[in-house]
Design a protein around this motif. Sequence first.
Motif, PDB file in Angstrom:
ATOM      1  N   ALA A 183     -10.522  11.760  39.496  1.00 49.71           N
ATOM      2  CA  ALA A 183     -10.651  11.225  38.141  1.00 49.71           C
ATOM      3  C   ALA A 183     -10.490   9.710  38.150  1.00 49.71           C
ATOM      4  CB  ALA A 183      -9.620  11.867  37.216  1.00 49.71           C
ATOM      5  N   GLU A 184      -9.482   9.219  38.870  1.00 51.85           N
ATOM      6  CA  GLU A 184      -9.267   7.773  38.953  1.00 51.85           C
ATOM      7  C   GLU A 184     -10.374   7.100  39.757  1.00 51.85           C
ATOM      8  OE1 GLU A 184      -4.470   7.254  38.436  1.00 51.85           O
ATOM      9  OE2 GLU A 184      -5.322   7.120  40.451  1.00 51.85           O
ATOM     10  N   GLY A 185     -10.805   7.768  40.820  1.00 50.14           N
ATOM     11  CA  GLY A 185     -11.877   7.202  41.636  1.00 50.14           C
ATOM     12  C   GLY A 185     -13.167   7.062  40.866  1.00 50.14           C
ATOM     13  N   ALA A 186     -13.493   8.073  40.054  1.00 51.41           N
ATOM     14  CA  ALA A 186     -14.710   8.023  39.241  1.00 51.41           C
ATOM     15  C   ALA A 186     -14.599   6.939  38.175  1.00 51.41           C
ATOM     16  CB  ALA A 186     -14.974   9.379  38.603  1.00 51.41           C
ATOM     17  N   ALA A 187     -13.406   6.799  37.577  1.00 49.45           N
ATOM     18  CA  ALA A 187     -13.211   5.778  36.548  1.00 49.45           C
ATOM     19  C   ALA A 187     -13.350   4.380  37.148  1.00 49.45           C
ATOM     20  CB  ALA A 187     -11.836   5.945  35.902  1.00 49.45           C
ATOM     21  N   LEU A 188     -12.762   4.169  38.321  1.00 48.08           N
ATOM     22  CA  LEU A 188     -12.873   2.875  38.993  1.00 48.08           C
ATOM     23  C   LEU A 188     -14.328   2.596  39.364  1.00 48.08           C
ATOM     24  CD1 LEU A 188     -11.569   0.384  40.314  1.00 48.08           C
ATOM     25  CD2 LEU A 188     -11.277   1.765  42.391  1.00 48.08           C
ATOM     26  N   ALA A 189     -15.003   3.608  39.880  1.00 43.78           N
ATOM     27  CA  ALA A 189     -16.407   3.445  40.272  1.00 43.78           C
ATOM     28  C   ALA A 189     -17.262   3.069  39.071  1.00 43.78           C
ATOM     29  CB  ALA A 189     -16.921   4.734  40.907  1.00 43.78           C
ATOM     30  N   ALA A 190     -17.048   3.731  37.943  1.00 43.40           N
ATOM     31  CA  ALA A 190     -17.826   3.436  36.738  1.00 43.40           C
ATOM     32  C   ALA A 190     -17.629   1.999  36.298  1.00 43.40           C
ATOM     33  CB  ALA A 190     -17.432   4.399  35.616  1.00 43.40           C
ATOM     34  N   LEU A 208      -4.943   1.556  61.299  1.00 45.42           N
ATOM     35  CA  LEU A 208      -3.492   1.546  61.448  1.00 45.42           C
ATOM     36  C   LEU A 208      -2.986   0.123  61.647  1.00 45.42           C
ATOM     37  CD1 LEU A 208      -2.908   4.662  63.744  1.00 45.42           C
ATOM     38  CD2 LEU A 208      -2.332   4.446  61.330  1.00 45.42           C
ATOM     39  N   ASP A 209      -3.704  -0.660  62.446  1.00 44.46           N
ATOM     40  CA  ASP A 209      -3.295  -2.034  62.730  1.00 44.46           C
ATOM     41  C   ASP A 209      -3.234  -2.876  61.462  1.00 44.46           C
ATOM     42  OD1 ASP A 209      -3.137  -1.455  65.401  1.00 44.46           O
ATOM     43  OD2 ASP A 209      -5.135  -2.215  65.886  1.00 44.46           O
ATOM     44  N   ARG A 210      -4.188  -2.662  60.563  1.00 41.85           N
ATOM     45  CA  ARG A 210      -4.261  -3.471  59.341  1.00 41.85           C
ATOM     46  C   ARG A 210      -3.587  -2.767  58.161  1.00 41.85           C
ATOM     47  NH1 ARG A 210     -10.320  -4.179  58.414  1.00 41.85           N
ATOM     48  NH2 ARG A 210      -9.621  -5.514  56.701  1.00 41.85           N
ATOM     49  N   ASP A 211      -2.981  -1.595  58.423  1.00 42.34           N
ATOM     50  CA  ASP A 211      -2.280  -0.830  57.385  1.00 42.34           C
ATOM     51  C   ASP A 211      -3.210  -0.507  56.220  1.00 42.34           C
ATOM     52  OD1 ASP A 211      -0.119   0.517  56.325  1.00 42.34           O
ATOM     53  OD2 ASP A 211       0.624  -1.232  55.226  1.00 42.34           O
ATOM     54  N   LEU A 212      -4.428  -0.036  56.571  1.00 36.98           N
ATOM     55  CA  LEU A 212      -5.415   0.301  55.546  1.00 36.98           C
ATOM     56  C   LEU A 212      -5.736   1.785  55.590  1.00 36.98           C
ATOM     57  CD1 LEU A 212      -7.985  -2.629  55.914  1.00 36.98           C
ATOM     58  CD2 LEU A 212      -6.294  -2.325  54.104  1.00 36.98           C
ATOM     59  N   SER A 213      -5.610   2.444  54.445  1.00 31.90           N
ATOM     60  CA  SER A 213      -6.068   3.822  54.322  1.00 31.90           C
ATOM     61  C   SER A 213      -7.555   3.816  54.002  1.00 31.90           C
ATOM     62  CB  SER A 213      -5.314   4.530  53.193  1.00 31.90           C
ATOM     63  OG  SER A 213      -5.681   3.965  51.933  1.00 31.90           O
ATOM     64  N   THR A 214      -8.148   4.993  53.931  1.00 33.45           N
ATOM     65  CA  THR A 214      -9.561   5.087  53.557  1.00 33.45           C
ATOM     66  C   THR A 214      -9.798   4.438  52.205  1.00 33.45           C
ATOM     67  OG1 THR A 214      -9.892   7.126  54.805  1.00 33.45           O
ATOM     68  CG2 THR A 214     -11.431   6.703  53.011  1.00 33.45           C
ATOM     69  N   PHE A 215      -8.917   4.718  51.242  1.00 25.48           N
ATOM     70  CA  PHE A 215      -9.114   4.177  49.897  1.00 25.48           C
ATOM     71  C   PHE A 215      -8.838   2.681  49.835  1.00 25.48           C
ATOM     72  CE2 PHE A 215      -7.530   3.312  45.531  1.00 25.48           C
ATOM     73  CZ  PHE A 215      -8.732   3.510  44.863  1.00 25.48           C
ATOM     74  N   SER A 216      -7.738   2.224  50.447  1.00 26.92           N
ATOM     75  CA  SER A 216      -7.417   0.801  50.366  1.00 26.92           C
ATOM     76  C   SER A 216      -8.484  -0.055  51.040  1.00 26.92           C
ATOM     77  CB  SER A 216      -6.038   0.515  50.967  1.00 26.92           C
ATOM     78  OG  SER A 216      -5.967   0.939  52.312  1.00 26.92           O
ATOM     79  N   SER A 217      -9.054   0.423  52.141  1.00 26.65           N
ATOM     80  CA  SER A 217     -10.141  -0.327  52.778  1.00 26.65           C
ATOM     81  C   SER A 217     -11.373  -0.337  51.884  1.00 26.65           C
ATOM     82  CB  SER A 217     -10.475   0.268  54.150  1.00 26.65           C
ATOM     83  OG  SER A 217     -10.975   1.582  54.042  1.00 26.65           O
ATOM     84  N   LEU A 265     -27.643  -8.497  47.149  1.00 24.50           N
ATOM     85  CA  LEU A 265     -27.934  -7.076  47.335  1.00 24.50           C
ATOM     86  C   LEU A 265     -26.638  -6.418  47.769  1.00 24.50           C
ATOM     87  CD1 LEU A 265     -29.781  -4.593  47.585  1.00 24.50           C
ATOM     88  CD2 LEU A 265     -30.229  -5.278  49.952  1.00 24.50           C
ATOM     89  N   ILE A 266     -26.173  -5.431  47.002  1.00 22.57           N
ATOM     90  CA  ILE A 266     -24.906  -4.765  47.282  1.00 22.57           C
ATOM     91  C   ILE A 266     -25.163  -3.285  47.525  1.00 22.57           C
ATOM     92  CG2 ILE A 266     -22.629  -4.191  46.368  1.00 22.57           C
ATOM     93  CD1 ILE A 266     -22.666  -6.811  44.855  1.00 22.57           C
ATOM     94  N   LEU A 267     -24.718  -2.795  48.673  1.00 16.22           N
ATOM     95  CA  LEU A 267     -24.923  -1.411  49.079  1.00 16.22           C
ATOM     96  C   LEU A 267     -23.564  -0.721  49.165  1.00 16.22           C
ATOM     97  CD1 LEU A 267     -27.404  -2.199  52.000  1.00 16.22           C
ATOM     98  CD2 LEU A 267     -27.988  -1.633  49.628  1.00 16.22           C
ATOM     99  N   LEU A 268     -23.334   0.267  48.309  1.00 16.60           N
ATOM    100  CA  LEU A 268     -22.041   0.943  48.218  1.00 16.60           C
ATOM    101  C   LEU A 268     -22.216   2.436  48.472  1.00 16.60           C
ATOM    102  CD1 LEU A 268     -20.734  -0.799  44.965  1.00 16.60           C
ATOM    103  CD2 LEU A 268     -20.265  -1.466  47.334  1.00 16.60           C
ATOM    104  N   ASP A 269     -21.654   2.917  49.558  1.00 17.07           N
ATOM    105  CA  ASP A 269     -21.782   4.336  49.895  1.00 17.07           C
ATOM    106  C   ASP A 269     -20.562   5.113  49.413  1.00 17.07           C
ATOM    107  OD1 ASP A 269     -23.161   6.472  50.990  1.00 17.07           O
ATOM    108  OD2 ASP A 269     -22.213   6.276  52.947  1.00 17.07           O
ATOM    109  N   GLU A 270     -20.813   6.158  48.635  1.00 16.18           N
ATOM    110  CA  GLU A 270     -19.746   7.029  48.109  1.00 16.18           C
ATOM    111  C   GLU A 270     -18.685   6.216  47.383  1.00 16.18           C
ATOM    112  OE1 GLU A 270     -20.160  10.056  48.007  1.00 16.18           O
ATOM    113  OE2 GLU A 270     -21.572  10.536  49.583  1.00 16.18           O
ATOM    114  N   ILE A 271     -19.097   5.471  46.380  1.00 14.94           N
ATOM    115  CA  ILE A 271     -18.201   4.601  45.632  1.00 14.94           C
ATOM    116  C   ILE A 271     -17.082   5.399  44.963  1.00 14.94           C
ATOM    117  CG2 ILE A 271     -19.690   4.689  43.569  1.00 14.94           C
ATOM    118  CD1 ILE A 271     -18.784   1.791  43.007  1.00 14.94           C
ATOM    119  N   GLY A 272     -15.853   4.889  45.085  1.00 10.42           N
ATOM    120  CA  GLY A 272     -14.701   5.505  44.429  1.00 10.42           C
ATOM    121  C   GLY A 272     -14.029   6.622  45.193  1.00 10.42           C
ATOM    122  N   VAL A 273     -14.442   6.884  46.447  1.00  7.19           N
ATOM    123  CA  VAL A 273     -13.868   8.007  47.189  1.00  7.19           C
ATOM    124  C   VAL A 273     -12.504   7.641  47.764  1.00  7.19           C
ATOM    125  CG1 VAL A 273     -16.101   8.953  47.801  1.00  7.19           C
ATOM    126  CG2 VAL A 273     -14.992   7.312  49.338  1.00  7.19           C
ATOM    127  N   GLY A 274     -11.751   8.670  48.179  1.00 10.73           N
ATOM    128  CA  GLY A 274     -10.511   8.453  48.905  1.00 10.73           C
ATOM    129  C   GLY A 274      -9.256   8.486  48.066  1.00 10.73           C
TER     130      GLY A 274
END
Length: 236
Positions: free
Chosen positions: A117-124, A78-87, A104-113
Motif C-alpha cells: 500500500a505504501e509502495g503503491a502510494a509512493l510510486a503514484a 551490505l557494505d553500503r547498508d542498503l536494503s532492496t527498498f532503500s536502494s 529519459l527515466i526508466l523505472l523498473d517495478e516502481i515502489g517495490v520492496g
Amino acid sequence: SSGAIAAGAVVPLDIELAANERTLLVSGPNAGGKTVLLKTAGIAVLMTQSGIFPLVGEGTRLPVFNNVFAAIGDEQSLDRDLSTFSSHVLDLVTAIDSGSPESLILLDEIGVGTDPAEGAALAASVLEHLTRLGCLTLSTTHFGELKLLYERIPGLVNGSLEFDPEHMRPTFHFRKGLPGQSYGLAIARNMGMSSLVLERASNYLTGGAININEYLARLEAQQKKLEAATVSAESL
C-alpha cells in the motif's frame, strides 16, 4: 496478433507516444517482456546519441536527451547498508533531483520492496511528480492501483505486454492505452503450484484486486473484438 509464440521467435516492439504523453506505465505478466521494453528503449536512445545505428524500423524518430537515468535491478548492499527498498528509494531520489523535460527515466517495478500500500502510494506520487516535470518516463508495475492513474494524471498513459491465457504464456506484443493483468496465480498454476494452495490464494484476494482484474479482463476482451472487427473491415 495474439497467440502462441514459437521458441526463439523475435517479436518487434513498437512504441509511439504523443507530445503530451510524458509517462508510459507498463503492466502485464511476469516474464512478459516489461523489463526488456525498458532496456530496449534505453539502449536504442544511447546507441543513437553515441553515433551508432540502432536496430529500429524505417521511419523511427527518437528524441534527443540530456541524460538517461535507469533504475533496473536490485542494488541492495551490505557494505553500503542498503536494503532492496532503500536502494530503490535512492534511485527515485536521483531521478526526481536530476529529472527535466530533456530526461529519459526508466523505472523498473516502481515502489517495490516495502508494504504494498505504501509502495503503491509512493510510486503514484513519484510518477505524478515526474510527469509534471515533463520528463519522459517509462515505468513498469504490478500494482493494480497504479493502472488507474491515467484517470488522475494528465500526460500518463497505460501500456501492457499481452498474455495468452489459452496457451498460458506471454505473447510479448505491446499494446498502448490498456493496462495488463499480472496473471500471477495462473502462471503459478502452470508451473505446478498446488491447486489447494492456489484455491486458498484466490480466497485471500481482496475485493479491490478482484474488481481490477475483472475490469482488465473486460478491457482485454473488448480490445480483441475491436482488433478482429478492424481486420475484418480492412479485408472487405
